[in-house]
Each structure stands twice: as C-alpha cells, then as structure tokens.
Design an enzyme around this catalytic site. Structure first.
Site: not given
Ligand code: ADP
Ligand code: F6P
Length: 319
Positions: A12, A73, A104, A126, A128, A130, A172
């Site tokens: 995000g 993503r 994360d 982020t 969040d 978090d 989240r």
């Molecule tokens: P954030 O980084 O804000 O937590 P996401 O959970 O969407 O957001 O993760 C961002 C991107 O990181 C994912 O779309 C994916 O490309 C990559 N990613 C997430 N989890 C993994 C994982 N376990 N191993 C490798 N890449 C990952």
């Molecule tokens: O991680 C940032 C965030 O805005 C969270 O607070 C929320 O749960 C999520 O992304 C929403 O993502 P999307 O815009 O892809 O639905």
C-alpha cells in the site's frame, strides 16, 4: 563498495514515500553512487521497468502524496524462482544494491533476495504502523492527521443532529491508527483487536449518554474487526441513539505528507544508502527513541509489535 543502487516502493502506498525516494536518490549522488528507480514494486522489477535517475527527478516530490515510482502487489514474488529472476535482472543492469520501501510483505520479498545473496535494505513505509522494528512508519503521522481532520468534520454534523458516528479506520490488523486517533479525538469509544469492548459496555455507555446528555458520540473501530454498518444498526436498536457508520477507507492513504513524515522518510532514506555504501545489507532501518537504528530483516519480521498498553490505559482513563 556498491556502485549502483535501485529503489522501489511496494504494498500500500503511504504519504512520505516520495520524500524517502528523494532522500535515497540524493544520498546516492552524495556518495557517488548511481541511483535507479524501479516502477511498480516487485512486479516492475520483473518487467525490467528500471530507470536511471538524476537530481532533477527529485525536484518537487518531497511534498507529494502517493508514490511517483508507483506501487503494486505481486503475491507470486514468494516464489524463489521469481526472486532469482529478479536478481538476474538487477545484475544485468549492474545494480548491486536494492532498497525497498514498504511493510512486512515487502520485507519478506527483500529477505528472499538477501538469502539468495543480493544486498538489500528495507525501509518501513505504511500508514498502518504495524512494523515492530520501528516506533513509526512513513505515512502513519499523515494518515493519523487525515483521520483527525475527517472526524473533526464529522463532529460538526453529528453534534448538530445529536447522532452517534461509528468510524472505521484502516490499519489492517494493527490498532495504532484507531488508538492514536481515539485519544486525539477524545472518542467516546475506541475498539481495536487489542482493545475489545463488550457490546453490553458499549450499549450501556451510549444509552446513558443519549438519555442524560442528548449529546453526540464518536466510536472509532479498527478495520477487519466488525461490520460497522451492522454495528451502527445494533447501537441504534439498543440505545435509541440515531447512529451512522462511516468508512474512511483509502482517503486515509492520500494527501500531502506531514512535516514529521517527510523528515522521518528523509532520515530513513539517507540511512539506508549509508548502510549499503558501507557494505552492510540484509537489514531494515527504523526509529527507536528518535534514533535511527537497523536490524537484520529476519529479526525484524520475528519481533512482537508494541500494543501501546499505556495509550490503551489512557483511553480507558479519559473515556
Ligand atoms: P506491505 O509490504 O505493505 O506489507 P503487502 O503485504 O501487499 O504489503 O506486500 C507487498 C508485496 O511484497 C507483495 O505484493 C509481494 O510482492 C511481496 N511479498 C509479500 N509477502 C511475501 C513473501 N512471503 N515472500 C516474498 N515476497 C512477498
Ligand atoms: O497497508 C495499508 C492499507 O491501507 C491497510 O490499512 C489496508 O488494510 C490495505 O492497505 C488496503 O489495501 P487496498 O487498497 O489494496 O485494498
């Protein structure tokens, strides 16, 4: 010493990401390292959307919300074969260091690349908040202020109509945006994963308010916890308080980053480049007690998040 560093934003978007990209590019130039940007996160990396940039690229982006290098993503990036392909692409371009700004999930992608021997640094970006390895993430302060601005506006109408407003905020599964805005807005009730309130207590409190003071009320709820529209109906049925639900949604992710987020992002960006310039990698940067720190990515991912017990206590004390 690294010669070419690329930066990407992933997951995000968060206000302040541009300030961080700017800091990475400028710090690279100061260290005589060639800066590159990767558009669209890991997806763009695999699509070779990698561009060499100069100082001009960084003009007038510090105050812009969103991320000018786009984000995406790509759940498939868990696949080690895709991670190997990403490293091949980076090496083909002579890039020998990667900085990822995100949450994360982004860190897990960086960890995969690091395990395969590629030098990476992660930066927490982020709304969040978090990420356990840092007190604050880029974007949290701006989102918090946006929430407060929205609730201030809601208060005008809910007080005029003597209504109860149930406001769902993002995060989240993390309650920080709810907890911090709950305090800043003096919400009557703040409900998060770490601070659940029994329905009976909620109804009792709102009924008493409604019967005695005929006032308005703000109830802040973390997303993914309950259906706020249904919850608003239940409040109305059980308390007699006319109630409306508001989901603030992605409004919280947009807007001009606050000065605090711009400064935090600038510090993180510069620190990340400094680490790679000193041949240190496989780590994430963070801020603890106003000092920039860095720890191994796997350790950061295993850390337990602070649930801000003193702030939760404050919510109950001042309610
Ligand atoms: P954030 O980084 O804000 O937590 P996401 O959970 O969407 O957001 O993760 C961002 C991107 O990181 C994912 O779309 C994916 O490309 C990559 N990613 C997430 N989890 C993994 C994982 N376990 N191993 C490798 N890449 C990952
Ligand atoms: O991680 C940032 C965030 O805005 C969270 O607070 C929320 O749960 C999520 O992304 C929403 O993502 P999307 O815009 O892809 O639905």
């Amino acid at each position: 010493m690294v010669k070419k560093i690329a930066v990407l934003t992933s997951g995000g978007d968060a206000p302040g990401m541009n300030a961080c990209v700017r800091a990475v590019i400028r710090a690279c130039l100061a260290h005589k390292i060639e800066p590159y940007v990767i558009y669209d996160g890991y997806k763009g990396l695999l699509e070779k959307r990698i561009v060499k940039v100069d100082k001009k690229f960084t003009q007038d982006i510090i105050n812009r919300g969103g991320t000018v290098i786009l984000t995406a993503r790509l759940p498939e990036f868990k696949n080690v074969e895709l991670q190997k392909r990403a490293i091949e692409i980076l090496k083909e371009m002579g890039i020998d260091g990667l900085i990822g700004i995100g949450g994360d999930g982004t860190y897990r992608g960086l960890l995969g690349l690091s395990k395969l021997g590629f030098p990476v640094i992660g930066i927490p970006g982020t709304i969040d908040n978090d990420i356990a390895s840092t007190d604050k993430t880029i974007g949290f302060d701006t989102a918090l202020n946006t929430i407060c601005e929205c609730i201030d506006k809601l208060k005008d109408t809910s007080s005029s109509h003597q209504r109860c407003s149930v406001v769902e905020v993002m995060g989240r599964h993390c309650g920080d945006l709810a907890i911090f805005s709950g305090i800043a807005e003096a919400a009557e009730l703040t409900i998060t994963f770490d601070h659940r309130v029994p329905d009976s207590v909620i109804f009792e409190k709102l009924k008493t308010m409604h019967d005695k003071e005929k006032s308005h009320a703000i109830v802040i709820v973390s997303e993914n916890l309950l259906d706020v529209n249904e919850f608003a109906k239940e409040i109305e049925e059980n308390t007699g308080f006319e109630t409306r639900a508001e989901v603030l949604g992605r409004l919280q992710r947009g807007g001009t980053p606050t000065a605090e987020d711009r400064i935090l992002a600038s510090r993180f960006g510069a620190a990340a480049v400094e680490l790679l310039a000193n041949d240190i990698s496989g780590r994430v940067v963070g801020i603890k007690k106003n000092a920039i720190v860095d720890i191994p990515i796997n350790q950061a991912l295993e850390m337990e998040r602070d649930i801000h017990k003193p702030l939760i206590h404050l919510i109950d004390l001042l309610a």
